[in-house]
Design an enzyme around this catalytic site. Structure first.
Site, PDB file in Angstrom:
ATOM      1  N   HIS A  72      54.731  29.876  29.205  1.00  0.00           N
ATOM      2  CA  HIS A  72      54.052  28.828  30.336  1.00  0.00           C
ATOM      3  C   HIS A  72      52.963  27.954  29.809  1.00  0.00           C
ATOM      4  CE1 HIS A  72      55.169  31.470  34.236  1.00  0.00           C
ATOM      5  NE2 HIS A  72      56.245  31.199  33.370  1.00  0.00           N
ATOM      6  N   TYR A 201      48.403  31.481  41.874  1.00  0.00           N
ATOM      7  CA  TYR A 201      47.249  32.241  42.332  1.00  0.00           C
ATOM      8  C   TYR A 201      46.806  31.624  43.531  1.00  0.00           C
ATOM      9  CZ  TYR A 201      47.153  34.342  37.787  1.00  0.00           C
ATOM     10  OH  TYR A 201      47.368  35.099  36.425  1.00  0.00           O
ATOM     11  N   PRO A 293      43.038  42.941  37.371  1.00  0.00           N
ATOM     12  CA  PRO A 293      44.374  42.394  36.940  1.00  0.00           C
ATOM     13  C   PRO A 293      44.219  41.094  37.067  1.00  0.00           C
ATOM     14  CG  PRO A 293      44.561  43.458  39.080  1.00  0.00           C
ATOM     15  CD  PRO A 293      43.182  43.987  38.702  1.00  0.00           C
ATOM     16  N   LYS A 297      44.259  40.384  31.781  1.00  0.00           N
ATOM     17  CA  LYS A 297      43.521  40.480  30.381  1.00  0.00           C
ATOM     18  C   LYS A 297      43.589  41.974  29.993  1.00  0.00           C
ATOM     19  CE  LYS A 297      42.322  36.480  30.266  1.00  0.00           C
ATOM     20  NZ  LYS A 297      42.740  35.753  29.192  1.00  0.00           N
ATOM     21  N   TYR A 385      41.993  31.819  30.120  1.00  0.00           N
ATOM     22  CA  TYR A 385      43.331  32.309  30.444  1.00  0.00           C
ATOM     23  C   TYR A 385      44.107  32.401  29.175  1.00  0.00           C
ATOM     24  CZ  TYR A 385      47.457  32.733  33.856  1.00  0.00           C
ATOM     25  OH  TYR A 385      48.469  33.274  34.515  1.00  0.00           O
TER      26      TYR A 385
END
Length: 391
Positions: A72, A201, A293, A297, A385
């Site tokens: 991704h 998200y 979550p 991480k 990220y």
């Protein structure tokens, strides 16, 4: 039994550390109180930072990940149905993440351990740690009713939040920092194609939602829920309806529904204990810290812990150099707190809190709108990220 490093726990932290040490000839034994099937079958996160991907390749565990994992180069955020994309690769000089479930990582670690004769003792019960303030600590355990003793130089506590390792440190030598969130994640697995080729998200007036996946044919979806809710209150039809609402009309139009085969509710917590070393005992992974979550991480942070710890132990056994051991806690915690900050911030940005009033909601939406138009704000998210470098 005599070994150089006794590792307690055969989760990601314990197995990655075992592989790192075993490959350079350091004697280790891993003690796990559960069966392999239990550990391997636990449903966990599925986004690997660039550092975790690099370690899989370094250890020669990447064949199936490279074939089946999903690279991704971006991720998406939605607020009240409006979706925008964070171009991870563009914002970080080409970095990306890999979608590859923790269950698959564990399978690769266990299979390689068997092939490489990495010693693992499953169903090790009644584990007791002694002598961590001495130069010769011991670990006692039982299997099939028979008592065993491991004499070692160091102990690595990789046995999770509820394990025995942290409890072996005198309480007055530890400082703990914790935040328990007033909601959980209701998650399902379903054999349906994902709603999008990247994660979404979503922040909605009803609460958070996450559209994720395990493969091109298996989807992992979450919605924020109350801690007092029961799985029985969420039949599949109700879950799909609520997910579609929170993701918004654009994503919902591509949503493929189907029967779930796994459904669970997970609470959210931020937790850190300091220091991560006491005497000859080192803590790593969930034994030392927990993150929400949001942003995936948890396992990645465990991996960074054991990379730092492995480097320290290798220097000690090869050269007698104690500097890495003496600075392990300080170095690991520097990255732990940065990951805690990111997970806390990302959770606050995307979730509805019980005390949130109209003003706080407007601030959330304003921050998301600002991020949508600011390359600098997107870069902050992207750098965290894909994974910050080790300090």
């Amino acid at each position: 039994m005599r070994t150089q490093v006794a590792i307690i726990g055969a989760g990601p932290a314990g197995l990655f550390l075992g592989h790192l040490l075993h490959r350079v000839g350091i004697d280790v034994v891993i003690l796990e109180r559960r069966t392999r099937a239990y550990v391997e079958g636990r449903v966990r996160a599925g986004v690997l930072e660039r550092g975790t991907v690099a370690l899989m390749r370094r250890l020669g565990l990447d064949e199936r990940m490279t074939r089946e994992g999903l690279v991704h180069a971006g991720t998406k955020l939605a607020y009240d149905g409006d979706i925008f994309r964070i171009d991870l690769a563009d914002l970080t000089g080409g970095a990306s993440v890999m979608v590859y479930g923790q269950q698959e990582v564990m399978r690769d670690l266990f299979e390689a351990a068997a092939m490489r004769e990495l010693p693992i003792v499953f169903e090790a019960e009644d584990v007791v740690i002694e002598g961590i303030e001495s130069d010769g600590p011991t670990v006692h355990y039982r299997t099939d009713g028979v008592a065993h003793r491991v004499d070692c130089t160091f102990i690595a506590g990789c046995d999770g939040f509820h394990g025995v390792s942290r409890a072996a440190i005198p309480p007055d030598r530890l400082a703990t920092f914790e935040r328990v969130y007033p909601f959980g994640w209701l998650g399902i697995l379903a054999d349906v194609p994902p709603v999008d080729h990247e994660l979404i998200y979503a922040n909605h007036a009803h609460g958070f939602a996450l559209a994720s996946m395990r493969s091109a044919r298996r989807s992992r979806y979450y919605i924020q829920c109350g801690l007092d809710e029961r799985i029985e209150d969420w039949p599949d039809d109700r879950f799909w309806d609520e997910l579609a609402l929170r993701l918004g009309p654009e994503a919902a139009a591509a949503l493929v529904r189907g029967p779930s085969f796994e459904k669970s509710i997970a609470p959210l917590r931020s937790f850190v204990t300091e220091p991560m070393r006491y005497g000859q005992l080192f803590l790593a992974g969930d034994a030392a810290h927990i993150v929400p979550p949001t942003g995936a991480k948890g396992m990645n942070l465990a991996v960074s812990d054991v990379i730092i710890l492995a480097e320290a132990l290798m220097s000690y056994f090869a050269e007698g150099d104690r500097s890495g051991i003496d600075h392990y806690s300080e170095r690991a915690l520097a990255r732990v707190w940065k990951a805690e900050r990111f997970s806390w911030w990302f959770t606050g940005l995307t979730h509805r809190f019980p005390e949130m009033d109209a003003f706080a909601r407007k601030m959330q939406l304003a921050e998301l709108a600002y991020m949508r138009g600011s390359r600098a704000a997107q870069t902050v998210l992207a750098e965290n990220y894909v994974g910050l470098p080790l300090s």
